[in-house]
Design a protein around this motif. Sequence first.
Motif, PDB file in Angstrom:
ATOM      1  N   THR A 123       1.331   5.450 -18.511  1.00  0.00           N
ATOM      2  CA  THR A 123       0.499   4.693 -19.450  1.00  0.00           C
ATOM      3  C   THR A 123      -0.766   4.245 -18.731  1.00  0.00           C
ATOM      4  OG1 THR A 123       1.510   2.572 -18.863  1.00  0.00           O
ATOM      5  CG2 THR A 123       2.558   3.860 -20.626  1.00  0.00           C
ATOM      6  N   ALA A 124      -1.747   3.828 -19.492  1.00  0.00           N
ATOM      7  CA  ALA A 124      -3.003   3.370 -18.893  1.00  0.00           C
ATOM      8  C   ALA A 124      -2.782   2.137 -18.036  1.00  0.00           C
ATOM      9  CB  ALA A 124      -4.026   3.089 -19.990  1.00  0.00           C
ATOM     10  N   ALA A 125      -1.954   1.207 -18.515  1.00  0.00           N
ATOM     11  CA  ALA A 125      -1.714  -0.040 -17.775  1.00  0.00           C
ATOM     12  C   ALA A 125      -0.998   0.229 -16.455  1.00  0.00           C
ATOM     13  CB  ALA A 125      -0.902  -1.005 -18.639  1.00  0.00           C
ATOM     14  N   GLU A 126       0.044   1.079 -16.507  1.00  0.00           N
ATOM     15  CA  GLU A 126       0.774   1.380 -15.268  1.00  0.00           C
ATOM     16  C   GLU A 126      -0.132   2.133 -14.295  1.00  0.00           C
ATOM     17  OE1 GLU A 126       5.092   3.170 -13.965  1.00  0.00           O
ATOM     18  OE2 GLU A 126       3.847   4.401 -15.285  1.00  0.00           O
ATOM     19  N   HIS A 127      -0.933   3.037 -14.816  1.00  0.00           N
ATOM     20  CA  HIS A 127      -1.868   3.770 -13.957  1.00  0.00           C
ATOM     21  C   HIS A 127      -2.749   2.817 -13.179  1.00  0.00           C
ATOM     22  CE1 HIS A 127      -5.867   5.435 -13.095  1.00  0.00           C
ATOM     23  NE2 HIS A 127      -5.243   6.572 -12.833  1.00  0.00           N
ATOM     24  N   ASP A 128      -3.401   1.892 -13.856  1.00  0.00           N
ATOM     25  CA  ASP A 128      -4.347   1.000 -13.176  1.00  0.00           C
ATOM     26  C   ASP A 128      -3.646   0.075 -12.187  1.00  0.00           C
ATOM     27  OD1 ASP A 128      -6.225   2.251 -14.681  1.00  0.00           O
ATOM     28  OD2 ASP A 128      -6.965   0.469 -15.701  1.00  0.00           O
ATOM     29  N   ARG A 129      -2.414  -0.335 -12.516  1.00  0.00           N
ATOM     30  CA  ARG A 129      -1.678  -1.204 -11.594  1.00  0.00           C
ATOM     31  C   ARG A 129      -1.321  -0.445 -10.307  1.00  0.00           C
ATOM     32  NH1 ARG A 129       3.633  -2.077 -10.728  1.00  0.00           N
ATOM     33  NH2 ARG A 129       4.254  -0.848 -12.553  1.00  0.00           N
ATOM     34  N   LEU A 130      -0.810   0.765 -10.458  1.00  0.00           N
ATOM     35  CA  LEU A 130      -0.434   1.546  -9.281  1.00  0.00           C
ATOM     36  C   LEU A 130      -1.654   1.982  -8.475  1.00  0.00           C
ATOM     37  CD1 LEU A 130       2.402   3.765 -10.801  1.00  0.00           C
ATOM     38  CD2 LEU A 130       2.667   1.850  -9.235  1.00  0.00           C
ATOM     39  N   VAL A 131      -2.707   2.387  -9.166  1.00  0.00           N
ATOM     40  CA  VAL A 131      -3.907   2.872  -8.478  1.00  0.00           C
ATOM     41  C   VAL A 131      -4.628   1.731  -7.755  1.00  0.00           C
ATOM     42  CG1 VAL A 131      -6.207   3.874  -8.870  1.00  0.00           C
ATOM     43  CG2 VAL A 131      -4.205   4.915  -9.913  1.00  0.00           C
ATOM     44  N   SER A 132      -4.415   0.496  -8.193  1.00  0.00           N
ATOM     45  CA  SER A 132      -5.030  -0.643  -7.493  1.00  0.00           C
ATOM     46  C   SER A 132      -4.549  -0.718  -6.048  1.00  0.00           C
ATOM     47  CB  SER A 132      -4.718  -1.954  -8.216  1.00  0.00           C
ATOM     48  OG  SER A 132      -3.340  -2.271  -8.131  1.00  0.00           O
ATOM     49  N   VAL A 133      -3.352  -0.160  -5.783  1.00  0.00           N
ATOM     50  CA  VAL A 133      -2.844  -0.074  -4.410  1.00  0.00           C
ATOM     51  C   VAL A 133      -3.110   1.313  -3.829  1.00  0.00           C
ATOM     52  CG1 VAL A 133      -0.780  -0.137  -2.944  1.00  0.00           C
ATOM     53  CG2 VAL A 133      -1.079  -1.839  -4.757  1.00  0.00           C
ATOM     54  N   VAL A 134      -2.761   2.359  -4.605  1.00  0.00           N
ATOM     55  CA  VAL A 134      -2.894   3.737  -4.117  1.00  0.00           C
ATOM     56  C   VAL A 134      -4.320   4.029  -3.667  1.00  0.00           C
ATOM     57  CG1 VAL A 134      -2.769   6.167  -4.781  1.00  0.00           C
ATOM     58  CG2 VAL A 134      -0.984   4.593  -5.501  1.00  0.00           C
ATOM     59  N   GLN A 135      -5.302   3.623  -4.470  1.00  0.00           N
ATOM     60  CA  GLN A 135      -6.709   3.822  -4.096  1.00  0.00           C
ATOM     61  C   GLN A 135      -7.362   2.516  -3.645  1.00  0.00           C
ATOM     62  OE1 GLN A 135      -8.524   5.791  -7.555  1.00  0.00           O
ATOM     63  NE2 GLN A 135      -8.490   7.711  -6.434  1.00  0.00           N
ATOM     64  N   GLY A 136      -7.151   1.441  -4.430  1.00  0.00           N
ATOM     65  CA  GLY A 136      -7.831   0.183  -4.134  1.00  0.00           C
ATOM     66  C   GLY A 136      -7.531  -0.347  -2.747  1.00  0.00           C
ATOM     67  N   LEU A 137      -6.244  -0.448  -2.394  1.00  0.00           N
ATOM     68  CA  LEU A 137      -5.868  -0.966  -1.070  1.00  0.00           C
ATOM     69  C   LEU A 137      -6.200   0.025   0.031  1.00  0.00           C
ATOM     70  CD1 LEU A 137      -4.538  -2.991   0.805  1.00  0.00           C
ATOM     71  CD2 LEU A 137      -2.313  -1.977   0.210  1.00  0.00           C
ATOM     72  N   THR A 138      -5.878   1.301  -0.199  1.00  0.00           N
ATOM     73  CA  THR A 138      -6.103   2.320   0.834  1.00  0.00           C
ATOM     74  C   THR A 138      -7.579   2.425   1.195  1.00  0.00           C
ATOM     75  OG1 THR A 138      -4.214   3.569  -0.016  1.00  0.00           O
ATOM     76  CG2 THR A 138      -5.736   4.735   1.423  1.00  0.00           C
ATOM     77  N   HIS A 139      -8.419   2.580   0.184  1.00  0.00           N
ATOM     78  CA  HIS A 139      -9.857   2.688   0.447  1.00  0.00           C
ATOM     79  C   HIS A 139     -10.389   1.409   1.092  1.00  0.00           C
ATOM     80  CE1 HIS A 139     -10.224   5.794  -3.082  1.00  0.00           C
ATOM     81  NE2 HIS A 139      -9.537   6.249  -2.056  1.00  0.00           N
ATOM     82  N   PHE A 140      -9.950   0.262   0.579  1.00  0.00           N
ATOM     83  CA  PHE A 140     -10.418  -1.021   1.103  1.00  0.00           C
ATOM     84  C   PHE A 140     -10.065  -1.167   2.587  1.00  0.00           C
ATOM     85  CE2 PHE A 140      -9.993  -5.693   1.629  1.00  0.00           C
ATOM     86  CZ  PHE A 140     -11.299  -6.057   1.294  1.00  0.00           C
ATOM     87  N   ALA A 141      -8.837  -0.778   2.949  1.00  0.00           N
ATOM     88  CA  ALA A 141      -8.393  -0.894   4.345  1.00  0.00           C
ATOM     89  C   ALA A 141      -9.195   0.033   5.249  1.00  0.00           C
ATOM     90  CB  ALA A 141      -6.904  -0.582   4.440  1.00  0.00           C
ATOM     91  N   TYR A 142      -9.373   1.292   4.812  1.00  0.00           N
ATOM     92  CA  TYR A 142     -10.102   2.251   5.641  1.00  0.00           C
ATOM     93  C   TYR A 142     -11.579   1.867   5.771  1.00  0.00           C
ATOM     94  CZ  TYR A 142      -6.269   5.644   5.970  1.00  0.00           C
ATOM     95  OH  TYR A 142      -5.097   6.279   6.274  1.00  0.00           O
TER      96      TYR A 142
END
Length: 514
Positions: free
Chosen positions: A179-198
């Motif tokens: 779903t759109a909601a689950e996508h954004d929640r998971l991607v906030s870590v999958v991309q949001g955290l990963t990119h932010f850390a790097y």
Amino acid sequence: MSANLKPGSQVNTTQNPEKTKILILGGTGEMGQWFTRFFKERDYEVTVWGKGGKTEIARKLEVPFASDLEKAVPESDIVIVSVPISVTEETIAEIAPKMKAGSLLMDFTSIKVKPVEAMRKFAPSGVEILGTHPMFGPTIPTIRGQTVILVPVKGRSEKWFPVIKELFKEGGAHVEITTAAEHDRLVSVVQGLTHFAYITIGTTIDRLDFDIKRSRKFVSPVYDIMLDFVGRILGQNPHLYALIQMENTGVLEVHEAFIKECEELSRLVRVHDEESFVKKMKAAARKYGDTAHALRKSDKLINSRITEYETILNSVGKVCGFFHIYSGKIHVGTLEKAGLDEIVLTKLVSKGTSPYIKNKFVKLKLENLRMLSESELWNWRKENLEHSTRDISVLIPKGADPVVILNAINTNKQLAACEISDIYKSINLGDHKKINREDCKENWEDYKEFNLIGTEKEREEAKRLGVTYRITVFGDCNANSVEADVTSLLCGLGCRIREKNLKQKEKFEIKKKI
């Protein structure tokens, strides 16, 4: 899958001869170009549009540029929105109302809640919608092995959703439905955290004025791989990565948790609280789950890098081939030097190459290359080099199979090809009268071979089958040396090399019949 599918049709049918028409908004961008090639390869009729009006990119892709969107949108079966996140909703609001009934509207953005809501709001009821997020960048050569996330909308994705899902799966992608909601929640870590850390690691190194090049001399495999991933992110479009951080509302909560953990771990280090540090690390390991699996996967990654480099080092002085991942070009030549970052090749001269290229040195960055396998290199050399052809005529041992001998010759890796060009039998004694030596003159050896005179041993030998093997020697090998090697092999297999070629044999047979 056939690109001729329309909603409601079956996969791989050819009922409708018309090609499915796809319009990619943002098709002149890097990701748009990638998917233009993807759909073209599958026989879709693709048209691109870009705000900058870069018609030269459309020409390069060999597709039309939609200079008139008012006309192009309602004529399209599928419209894909692949524009920056910040203008996605605006683009959808402008384009969606103009689409025809039965068509499909998709978006390729990194967030899903806002784009899906916009598509649901602005697309007419007869237009289907499908949120889509390819989890890879435009530098990836193929969709095989990559993940594509699809967000179907109940009641608005009934006909096109299975078609698009099957298209990606047939290409070798892993398709994840959510779903759109689950996508954004998971991607906030999958991309949001990963990119932010790097990115934070990169900006920290910048703040410290740290010498990365110097540090690689003290490198561990894990640090080396981490640096590559940091550099990979830093080398991408910074505007895209800024929007991924800023447009997903769940990312700020992730940032807060990350910063809090950084501060807490730093505090434990400052006060030398080893026990608490260990407890936090063990708790994180339990939450992570199968750390042993992660260790094995990372070991495999590290070992593959080491193995590849060792293979390259051991190939110095040999002919090697390398595929350039980004340009798609293949470089083949003698590997003169291999360093940690680059190699030096003396390029082979291929068909149609200008003479000045001969013995040309070329330096290539290792990170851009994939070493060709033995079979890939063999095929390239066969297709691209000028080869030499030699005929070797022999009498094979009595009862021997010419094809078995051919297979033995083909084990020589310096041959581009080997075939039997002729098979002939000796002449039976009972069919011919005695002929004096004087009648043969120059062809005495051939005369003896064809059972007309000689000892019993020679007469038995003459009953052996004659075979001519035609060898094609790779253009980068010494033809005389290879011919000598093959001749030596044939002798070792009990063959007798004929000193006269086939034309001489035919000439003798004509004289003999006279």
